[in-house]
Design a protein around this motif. Structure first.
Motif, PDB file in Angstrom:
ATOM      1  N   HIS B 102       0.808  -1.224   0.000  1.00 21.39           N
ATOM      2  CA  HIS B 102       0.000   0.000   0.000  1.00 21.39           C
ATOM      3  C   HIS B 102       0.841   1.274   0.000  1.00 21.39           C
ATOM      4  CE1 HIS B 102      -3.222  -2.672   0.200  1.00 21.39           C
ATOM      5  NE2 HIS B 102      -3.010  -3.056   1.426  1.00 21.39           N
ATOM      6  N   GLN B 103       2.130   1.135   0.276  1.00 24.99           N
ATOM      7  CA  GLN B 103       3.050   2.260   0.130  1.00 24.99           C
ATOM      8  C   GLN B 103       3.664   2.240  -1.273  1.00 24.99           C
ATOM      9  OE1 GLN B 103       3.376   4.656   2.238  1.00 24.99           O
ATOM     10  NE2 GLN B 103       5.064   5.753   1.295  1.00 24.99           N
ATOM     11  N   HIS B 123      -6.717  -3.841   3.187  1.00 23.39           N
ATOM     12  CA  HIS B 123      -6.310  -2.440   3.338  1.00 23.39           C
ATOM     13  C   HIS B 123      -6.071  -1.719   2.004  1.00 23.39           C
ATOM     14  CE1 HIS B 123      -5.579  -4.022   7.449  1.00 23.39           C
ATOM     15  NE2 HIS B 123      -6.377  -2.989   7.663  1.00 23.39           N
ATOM     16  N   THR B 126      -6.662   2.045   1.178  1.00 25.30           N
ATOM     17  CA  THR B 126      -5.682   3.132   1.351  1.00 25.30           C
ATOM     18  C   THR B 126      -5.664   4.119   0.179  1.00 25.30           C
ATOM     19  OG1 THR B 126      -4.293   1.528   2.515  1.00 25.30           O
ATOM     20  CG2 THR B 126      -3.229   3.594   1.880  1.00 25.30           C
ATOM     21  N   MET B 210      -3.672   8.913   3.904  1.00 27.48           N
ATOM     22  CA  MET B 210      -3.519   7.473   3.670  1.00 27.48           C
ATOM     23  C   MET B 210      -3.847   6.686   4.941  1.00 27.48           C
ATOM     24  SD  MET B 210      -0.079   7.501   1.283  1.00 27.48           S
ATOM     25  CE  MET B 210       0.059   5.750   0.912  1.00 27.48           C
ATOM     26  N   THR B 211      -3.423   7.212   6.095  1.00 27.88           N
ATOM     27  CA  THR B 211      -3.724   6.545   7.370  1.00 27.88           C
ATOM     28  C   THR B 211      -5.241   6.434   7.561  1.00 27.88           C
ATOM     29  OG1 THR B 211      -1.690   7.436   8.305  1.00 27.88           O
ATOM     30  CG2 THR B 211      -3.347   6.685   9.878  1.00 27.88           C
ATOM     31  N   ASN B 214      -6.708   3.994   4.928  1.00 27.57           N
ATOM     32  CA  ASN B 214      -6.228   2.653   5.266  1.00 27.57           C
ATOM     33  C   ASN B 214      -7.132   2.011   6.304  1.00 27.57           C
ATOM     34  OD1 ASN B 214      -4.395   1.107   7.442  1.00 27.57           O
ATOM     35  ND2 ASN B 214      -3.474   0.783   5.435  1.00 27.57           N
ATOM     36  N   CYS B 298       1.445  -0.621   6.904  1.00 24.09           N
ATOM     37  CA  CYS B 298       0.815   0.206   5.864  1.00 24.09           C
ATOM     38  C   CYS B 298       0.047   1.370   6.474  1.00 24.09           C
ATOM     39  CB  CYS B 298      -0.086  -0.640   4.959  1.00 24.09           C
ATOM     40  SG  CYS B 298      -1.383  -1.563   5.779  1.00 24.09           S
ATOM     41  N   THR B 299      -0.169   1.353   7.778  1.00 26.07           N
ATOM     42  CA  THR B 299      -0.895   2.448   8.424  1.00 26.07           C
ATOM     43  C   THR B 299       0.025   3.610   8.772  1.00 26.07           C
ATOM     44  OG1 THR B 299      -2.193   0.713   9.449  1.00 26.07           O
ATOM     45  CG2 THR B 299      -2.619   2.937  10.207  1.00 26.07           C
ATOM     46  N   ASN B 380      -2.885  -1.470  12.188  1.00 26.67           N
ATOM     47  CA  ASN B 380      -4.322  -1.208  12.081  1.00 26.67           C
ATOM     48  C   ASN B 380      -5.199  -2.289  12.693  1.00 26.67           C
ATOM     49  OD1 ASN B 380      -3.818  -3.161  10.106  1.00 26.67           O
ATOM     50  ND2 ASN B 380      -3.623  -1.616   8.519  1.00 26.67           N
TER      51      ASN B 380
END
Lengths: 167, 419
Positions: B102-103, B123, B126, B210-211, B214, B298-299, B380
């Motif tokens: 996700h990044q 997720h 995101t 994004m957080t 996500n 990813c969070t 998350n």
């Protein structure tokens, strides 16, 4: 399509990690082996004692969390005939249908069914019969029933593609 | 009556002139993402009985869930994936030295406003931070898209969340989203599109957006969405020259609900074991001893998060008995953190710098917990057994709260050290 089975009852927000722990997601690939870990972190008795066509009845948001399809696969291969819940998490809903595991969303039934009792579900009529009476639920759309009847999405797609090729 | 983002993009992607919430549409996604689960998806794909994926250029595969491989089984899984991408001529493959999917997808320019992205990962929501419609699907569905380039989706109803007020010191996007999830519950946005809007969102950097997106899935949402603006365009310009069309909700769109939050007096928030919606203000759980502190996933594994962490830890040592693990979300983040001297400082404070990837978030490796242990994490999810042990406890918080707590060895209110 109808089934009859014994009820295993659980609460709200039964998540994918307690249904099938993340530590097994890339190490267990055989569905029969997945079944041995079904609901491991919620009810260790379940995988040992579950019988074919048993029915899980739960509260809100069943299957929340990860997209891991094994959460549906492990229950299917453990013999679960259907899951009845007040509501389902959306990815789990899709995964279960795609694994050929029928779902029933029915708040009243989920509230009135007792653990251990035997219940009958008719998917086409949208009827669930238990000790406390008969409860109705909206039947699944034809397209979704089609996936279930073919035994899941992969056999379903295979059938469609073959038909398109005229095989 | 106008249309929501979800209605407009699904009308466009399904080729219908107009759709309304509740309708089922068949769409063809722009991007399909899978990660370490690609080998399992490939097996399903092979069962369908066709040889080649329909659109290899739409498939993106970063390896991240257990990298480098922890055991022979994980190594075999990765090997099968590498063989499959060769066989299928899939060029958009990112091996173990790249980072969390996700990044990586936004960094590599795959995520654009107005695109439809589906991923075999919950997720995947995101990417709504960039104005994409993106959501998670299962393995069989990814295999089916590879074969047919199609999937059915239900057009979701939309909940608009307006975030107002001034962000108080010590409060970060993670606190805001934890607060919302705690308030609405784990199924508070079930099947819904969630649009985040308001002044706080406009002021928020891309990492913060994004957080939020996500974690939208932690309240059941199908997608999270932030309307693209100058910040989005600027972020994307540095990474891609692909053209895109921004799709926004109409000003008179019909929302199922509009919810307002004023965050001016928000305290740092903590999600307590074993559900993400079991959220309490830090004052109620401060003093809880921790064994492990985790910054990453990813969070919250972005450069903004690592900067905050290093500012708090600078010149200080973490508490004896606490293990602080730092996972930059991608190699790009890792390299930037090195350039800025952040990693060097974190090491001096006693942190263990790990390689980009999901780390122990899902309990596979690199920092699993023992029975009775407590981890405070920027991840998350805190479900029972999540980090490999069902007798361990996971609390979730912002990077600032995790960093300050690693200094004291217990859950700590960051605001006490801001004076």
């Amino acid at each position: 399509m109808s089934i009859k089975g014994k009820v295993w009852k659980y609460g709200d927000d039964v998540n994918t990690d307690v249904i099938f722990p993340g530590k097994y997601t890339y190490t267990i690939t055989d569905p029969k082996e997945m079944a041995l870990h079904a609901l491991e972190d919620l009810d260790p008795k379940f995988a040992k004692e579950v019988k074919k066509e048993d029915i899980i009845v739960a509260g809100r948001n069943f299957g929340c969390g990860s997209s891991r399809e094994q959460a549906a696969t492990c229950l299917k291969y453990a013999g679960v005939g259907a899951i009845v819940a007040k509501s389902f998490s959306r990815i789990f809903f899709r995964n279960a249908i795609n694994q050929g595991l029928p779902l029933v969303q029915c708040k009243e039934a989920a509230e009135n069914v007792s653990p251990g009792e035997e219940i009958t579900i008719d998917f086409e009529k949208g009827e669930l019969s238990c000790k406390k009476g008969v409860f109705n639920f909206p039947p699944l759309p034809e397209s979704v029933l089609g996936i279930l009847k073919d035994g899941g999405l992969i056999p379903h797609i295979k059938k469609i593609l073959r038909a398109e090729k005229g095989e | 009556m106008g249309k929501t983002f979800a209605e407009k993009i699904l009308a466009l992607k399904s080729g219908k002139g107009s759709v309304i919430a509740g309708e089922i549409v068949t769409v063809s996604p722009d991007i399909v993402m899978s990660h370490d689960n690609t080998a399992a998806i490939a097996k399903k794909f092979n069962q369908i009985g066709i040889d080649k994926v329909k659109h290899p250029e739409k498939i993106v595969i970063p390896l991240d869930h257990c990298v480098p491989a922890a055991t022979e089984k994980y190594a075999t899984n990765h090997k099968e994936i590498r063989e499959f991408i060769q066989e299928q001529k899939i060029e958009n493959f990112y091996d173990i030295n790249t980072g969390v999917c996700h990044q990586v997808l936004p960094e590599k320019g795959y995520v654009l406003p107005g695109t439809l992205i589906l991923g075999a990962d919950s997720h995947t929501t995101t990417y709504g931070a960039f104005g994409a419609f993106s959501t998670g699907i299962g393995r069989s569905e990814v295999a089916s898209i590879w074969a047919t380039d199609e999937i059915w989706l239900r057009v979701p109803e939309t909940i608009k969340i307006n975030i107002k007020g001034e962000i108080p010191p010590g409060i970060y996007p993670k606190d805001i989203i934890l607060h919302i999830i705690g308030d609405l519950g784990a199924d508070g946005a079930l099947y819904r599109a969630v649009e985040f809007s308001g002044k706080v969102i406009r002021d928020m950097d891309i990492g913060g957006r994004m957080t939020l997106c996500n974690m939208a899935v932690e309240m059941g949402a199908k997608i999270g969405y932030v309307e693209p603006d100058e910040k989005t365009i600027q972020w994307l310009t540095a990474r891609t020259n692909k053209k895109y069309e921004i799709i926004k909700s109409d000003t008179d769109a019909e929302y199922e609900k509009i919810i307002d939050y004023d965050i001016s007096s928000l305290e740092p928030q903590i999600a307590c074991p074993h559900t993400v919606d079991n959220v309490k203000p830090v004052s109620e759980v401060a003093g809880t001893k921790i064994n492990q502190a985790l910054i990453g996933t990813c969070t919250n594994g972005r450069i903004e998060d690592l900067k905050i962490t290093s500012e708090i830890l600078r010149g200080k040592k973490i508490s004896n008995g606490v293990r602080l693990l730092v996972f930059p979300a991608s190699m790009e983040v890792f390299a930037r953190a090195m350039e800025l001297g952040i990693l060097q400082e974190l090491v001096k404070s006693g942190a263990v710098i790990m390689n980009p990837g999901c780390g122990p978030c899902l309990g596979a490796h690199e920092g699993a917990l023992a029975p009775g242990e407590v981890c405070l994490s920027t991840a998350n999810r805190n479900f029972k057994g999540r980090m490999g042990c069902k007798e361990a406890e996971v609390y979730l918080a912002s990077p600032a709260t995790v960093a300050i707590s690693s200094l004291y060895g217990e859950i700590t209110d960051i605001r006490g050290d801001l004076k």
